[in-house]
Design a protein around this motif. Structure first.
Motif, short mmCIF file in Angstrom:
data_model
loop_
_atom_site.label_atom_id
_atom_site.label_comp_id
_atom_site.label_asym_id
_atom_site.label_seq_id
_atom_site.Cartn_x
_atom_site.Cartn_y
_atom_site.Cartn_z
N GLN A 65 0.82 -1.22 0.00
CA GLN A 65 0.00 0.00 0.00
C GLN A 65 0.85 1.26 0.00
OE1 GLN A 65 -2.15 -1.36 3.54
NE2 GLN A 65 -4.01 -1.47 2.29
N GLY A 66 1.94 1.25 -0.79
CA GLY A 66 2.77 2.43 -0.93
C GLY A 66 3.72 2.68 0.21
N ARG A 67 3.84 1.69 1.11
CA ARG A 67 4.74 1.90 2.25
C ARG A 67 6.20 1.60 1.90
NH1 ARG A 67 2.41 -2.03 6.48
NH2 ARG A 67 1.73 -3.04 4.57
N VAL A 68 7.08 2.06 2.79
CA VAL A 68 8.52 1.76 2.69
C VAL A 68 8.87 0.81 3.83
CG1 VAL A 68 10.85 2.71 2.78
CG2 VAL A 68 9.01 4.02 1.67
N LEU A 69 9.48 -0.32 3.50
CA LEU A 69 9.90 -1.29 4.51
C LEU A 69 11.33 -0.96 4.94
CD1 LEU A 69 9.12 -3.84 6.08
CD2 LEU A 69 10.22 -5.17 4.25
N VAL A 70 11.49 -0.62 6.21
CA VAL A 70 12.81 -0.33 6.76
C VAL A 70 13.26 -1.56 7.54
CG1 VAL A 70 14.11 1.13 8.35
CG2 VAL A 70 12.37 2.15 6.85
N VAL A 71 14.35 -2.16 7.10
CA VAL A 71 14.85 -3.40 7.69
C VAL A 71 16.13 -3.10 8.46
CG1 VAL A 71 15.66 -5.74 7.23
CG2 VAL A 71 13.89 -4.73 5.77
N ASP A 72 16.07 -3.27 9.79
CA ASP A 72 17.28 -3.10 10.57
C ASP A 72 17.95 -4.46 10.73
OD1 ASP A 72 19.34 -2.47 12.15
OD2 ASP A 72 18.16 -2.00 13.94
N GLY A 73 18.94 -4.68 9.90
CA GLY A 73 19.69 -5.93 9.96
C GLY A 73 20.95 -5.80 10.79
N GLY A 74 20.99 -4.79 11.67
CA GLY A 74 22.15 -4.64 12.54
C GLY A 74 23.44 -4.32 11.79
N ALA A 75 23.29 -3.83 10.54
CA ALA A 75 24.45 -3.47 9.70
C ALA A 75 25.36 -4.66 9.39
CB ALA A 75 25.25 -2.32 10.30
N SER A 76 24.82 -5.88 9.54
CA SER A 76 25.64 -7.04 9.23
C SER A 76 26.00 -7.08 7.74
CB SER A 76 24.89 -8.33 9.57
OG SER A 76 25.63 -9.45 9.07
N LEU A 77 27.27 -7.32 7.48
CA LEU A 77 27.75 -7.46 6.10
C LEU A 77 27.95 -8.93 5.73
CD1 LEU A 77 30.40 -4.57 6.01
CD2 LEU A 77 27.98 -4.49 5.36
N ARG A 78 27.39 -9.84 6.58
CA ARG A 78 27.69 -11.26 6.39
C ARG A 78 26.63 -12.02 5.60
NH1 ARG A 78 29.75 -12.48 12.48
NH2 ARG A 78 27.52 -12.85 12.74
N ARG A 79 25.38 -11.50 5.54
CA ARG A 79 24.29 -12.20 4.85
C ARG A 79 23.43 -11.17 4.13
NH1 ARG A 79 24.17 -17.96 5.73
NH2 ARG A 79 25.89 -18.26 7.18
N ALA A 80 22.75 -11.60 3.05
CA ALA A 80 21.86 -10.71 2.30
C ALA A 80 20.43 -10.88 2.79
CB ALA A 80 21.93 -11.04 0.81
N LEU A 81 19.80 -9.79 3.15
CA LEU A 81 18.43 -9.86 3.69
C LEU A 81 17.36 -9.73 2.61
CD1 LEU A 81 18.99 -7.74 6.91
CD2 LEU A 81 18.65 -10.21 6.75
N ILE A 117 15.32 0.57 -3.67
CA ILE A 117 16.06 -0.35 -2.79
C ILE A 117 17.36 0.33 -2.36
CG2 ILE A 117 17.13 -2.62 -2.52
CD1 ILE A 117 15.39 -3.57 -4.91
N ARG A 118 17.51 0.48 -1.05
CA ARG A 118 18.74 1.03 -0.49
C ARG A 118 19.33 -0.02 0.45
NH1 ARG A 118 17.30 4.88 -3.34
NH2 ARG A 118 17.81 7.03 -2.93
N ALA A 119 20.62 -0.17 0.42
CA ALA A 119 21.29 -1.08 1.34
C ALA A 119 22.73 -0.65 1.48
CB ALA A 119 21.20 -2.52 0.83
N LEU A 120 23.44 -1.26 2.44
CA LEU A 120 24.83 -0.88 2.67
C LEU A 120 25.76 -1.44 1.61
CD1 LEU A 120 25.00 -1.46 6.53
CD2 LEU A 120 24.54 0.69 5.30
N ALA A 121 25.46 -2.66 1.14
CA ALA A 121 26.39 -3.34 0.23
C ALA A 121 25.73 -4.58 -0.35
CB ALA A 121 27.66 -3.73 0.99
N LEU A 122 26.41 -5.17 -1.31
CA LEU A 122 26.01 -6.46 -1.87
C LEU A 122 26.76 -7.58 -1.15
CD1 LEU A 122 26.24 -5.36 -5.57
CD2 LEU A 122 24.14 -6.11 -4.45
N MET A 123 26.06 -8.71 -0.96
CA MET A 123 26.67 -9.90 -0.35
C MET A 123 25.94 -11.11 -0.91
SD MET A 123 28.09 -12.14 1.49
CE MET A 123 29.47 -11.26 2.16
N PRO A 124 26.62 -12.00 -1.60
CA PRO A 124 25.92 -13.13 -2.23
C PRO A 124 25.42 -14.21 -1.29
CG PRO A 124 28.28 -13.20 -2.72
CD PRO A 124 28.04 -11.91 -2.01
N LEU A 125 25.89 -14.25 -0.04
CA LEU A 125 25.41 -15.30 0.88
C LEU A 125 24.00 -15.00 1.38
CD1 LEU A 125 28.34 -16.10 3.35
CD2 LEU A 125 27.09 -17.76 1.95
#
Ligand code: OAA
Length: 168
Positions: A65-81, A117-125
């Motif tokens: 419904q036009g919302r923005v999902l903000v995902v706090d992944g704790g800034a982990s660079l180890r897995r892709a959410l 889509i905004r994120a800190l980085a790419l991570m294939p895992l």
């Protein structure tokens, strides 16, 4: 759903630079842009999770419904959410965008989705889906509080968050 009216984050910052009430917040400039849509805005829903995207998947499978999902992944660079499948679900279900304090994957697929889509980085895992996490709680994104029901505005210059909807 994408938002046709684009709102300049620079204009918003000009109008609110003296606002020390805490209502107007600017996220630190650490986010990369991955979706096909650069400028987006909408009311915020949140997920807080760590290297487990069970609740991210559940959220994007519901109507956005036009919302923005903000995902706090704790800034982990180890897995892709978020990857191509979740981004496609989000676009199909009418989310305006996803902001991930963490990583995403499937760069080429993300670039084709009509979604911000905004994120800190790419991570294939990918993550392990263990069913952990919290939905619709206040989260701290790079030191800035973001709450469900806040409004988020993103464009090529940055990301701002406000307790109240803002005008262009
Ligand atoms: O399913 C996942 O964990 C993330 C992913 O790769 C996708 O969304 O395509």
């Amino acid at each position: 759903m994408t938002n046709s009216v684009s709102i300049s984050t620079c204009d918003l910052c000009d109008a609110h630079k003296g606002d020390d009430s805490g209502s107007f917040r600017v996220l630190p400039p650490v986010f990369q842009c991955y979706g096909a849509v650069t400028a987006f805005h909408g009311p915020v829903s949140t997920v807080k999770c760590f290297e487990d995207n069970t609740l991210v998947k559940a959220a994007v499978e519901r109507p956005g419904q036009g919302r923005v999902l903000v995902v706090d992944g704790g800034a982990s660079l180890r897995r892709a959410l978020v990857g191509g499948n979740l981004a496609a679900s989000a676009a199909r279900n009418g989310w305006a965008g996803i902001v991930v304090n963490g990583c995403v994957r499937d760069m080429a697929e993300l670039a084709a989705e009509p979604l911000g889509i905004r994120a800190l980085a790419l991570m294939p895992l990918p993550t392990e889906k263990r069913g952990e996490g919290l939905a619709e709680v206040a989260v701290q994104i790079q030191g800035v509080w973001v709450r469900p029901g806040d409004w988020l505005y993103a464009d090529a210059d940055g990301v701002v968050v406000s307790s109240l909807p803002l005008q262009a």
